[in-house]
Design a protein around this motif. Structure first.
Motif, PDB file in Angstrom:
ATOM      1  N   LYS A 137       0.833  -1.198   0.000  1.00 60.23           N
ATOM      2  CA  LYS A 137       0.000   0.000   0.000  1.00 60.23           C
ATOM      3  C   LYS A 137       0.872   1.254   0.000  1.00 60.23           C
ATOM      4  N   PRO A 168       1.137   5.520   0.549  1.00 58.26           N
ATOM      5  CA  PRO A 168       0.575   6.401   1.594  1.00 58.26           C
ATOM      6  C   PRO A 168      -0.840   6.904   1.282  1.00 58.26           C
ATOM      7  N   GLU A 169      -1.100   7.279   0.049  1.00 56.95           N
ATOM      8  CA  GLU A 169      -2.442   7.784  -0.272  1.00 56.95           C
ATOM      9  C   GLU A 169      -3.486   6.672  -0.233  1.00 56.95           C
ATOM     10  N   GLU A 170      -3.033   5.418  -0.375  1.00 57.72           N
ATOM     11  CA  GLU A 170      -3.961   4.294  -0.348  1.00 57.72           C
ATOM     12  C   GLU A 170      -4.310   3.880   1.081  1.00 57.72           C
ATOM     13  N   LEU A 171      -3.496   4.296   2.043  1.00 61.43           N
ATOM     14  CA  LEU A 171      -3.807   3.999   3.440  1.00 61.43           C
ATOM     15  C   LEU A 171      -5.060   4.751   3.873  1.00 61.43           C
ATOM     16  N   ARG A 172      -5.206   5.972   3.363  1.00 61.84           N
ATOM     17  CA  ARG A 172      -6.367   6.787   3.716  1.00 61.84           C
ATOM     18  C   ARG A 172      -7.595   6.431   2.871  1.00 61.84           C
ATOM     19  N   ASN A 173      -7.362   5.883   1.662  1.00 61.06           N
ATOM     20  CA  ASN A 173      -8.464   5.589   0.752  1.00 61.06           C
ATOM     21  C   ASN A 173      -8.283   4.174   0.186  1.00 61.06           C
ATOM     22  N   PRO A 174      -8.900   3.177   0.805  1.00 60.74           N
ATOM     23  CA  PRO A 174      -8.734   1.788   0.359  1.00 60.74           C
ATOM     24  C   PRO A 174      -9.227   1.546  -1.084  1.00 60.74           C
ATOM     25  N   HIS A 177      -6.421   1.640  -3.504  1.00 59.16           N
ATOM     26  CA  HIS A 177      -5.621   0.418  -3.485  1.00 59.16           C
ATOM     27  C   HIS A 177      -6.288  -0.670  -4.324  1.00 59.16           C
TER      28      HIS A 177
END
Length: 180
Positions: free
Chosen positions: A134, A136-142, A145
């Motif tokens: 993942k 960093p931007e995908e941690l906030r918006n699954p 991902h």
């Protein structure tokens, strides 16, 4: 007086041309019978023709295939690609030159295969069996991902197909000749 006669003649000719135009411009009805368009359907109901409504219709015929059955029948070995017959003496290639062309084609395909296999390895490493790392931007918006995972899966499938196609093409080619 002469000027009036000339313009009168021009007007008369223009009117006659305008009156003749609708009679010859287009047929009254155009029928579509499968992939064929005609203004004389004959037994339209039996052939399954339908009346085409609307404006003018232009049909441009495509090119017809050239002698595919003869080339396929004269294939030298099973599974070999058909070779087109030379049309004239000037188009024939000497066997040494043909071997050089074949070697060049093989080298190009092998280089392309190596490049595609390298891309395949990169994608497999990034995809990690369906669980890419993942960002960093995908941690906030699954959802991001999931989208990236789906895109990687599609890219990997395309590259896998490319590798398989290149291997098939290389297998179809004659093996390189060993010089002693």
């Amino acid at each position: 007086m002469q000027i009036l006669d000339i313009s009168h003649r021009r007007i008369t000719l223009a009117l006659l041309a305008a009156l003749a135009l609708p009679a010859t411009a287009a047929p009254d009805k155009i029928w579509r019978c499968g992939n064929e368009y005609t203004n004389q359907p004959g037994d339209a109901k039996a052939r399954g023709c339908k009346l085409v409504e609307g404006g003018n219709l232009t049909v441009i015929e495509g090119l017809k295939p050239q002698g595919g059955s003869r080339a396929a029948a004269s294939s030298p070995r099973p599974g070999a690609a058909p070779t087109p017959a030379a049309r004239s003496e000037g188009e024939r290639v000497e066997s040494a030159e043909q071997r050089a062309r074949d070697a060049d084609a093989r080298a190009i395909l092998e280089a392309e295969l190596r490049k595609t296999e390298a891309r395949q390895a990169e994608l497999r490493q990034e995809y990690q069996g369906g669980e890419p790392e993942k960002r960093p931007e995908e941690l906030r918006n699954p959802a991001l991902h999931q989208q990236r995972s789906a895109a990687l899966k599609e890219q990997l499938a395309r590259v896998d197909a490319d590798v398989a196609a290149l291997r098939r093409e290389l297998a179809r080619m004659t093996p390189p000749s060993d010089k002693k």
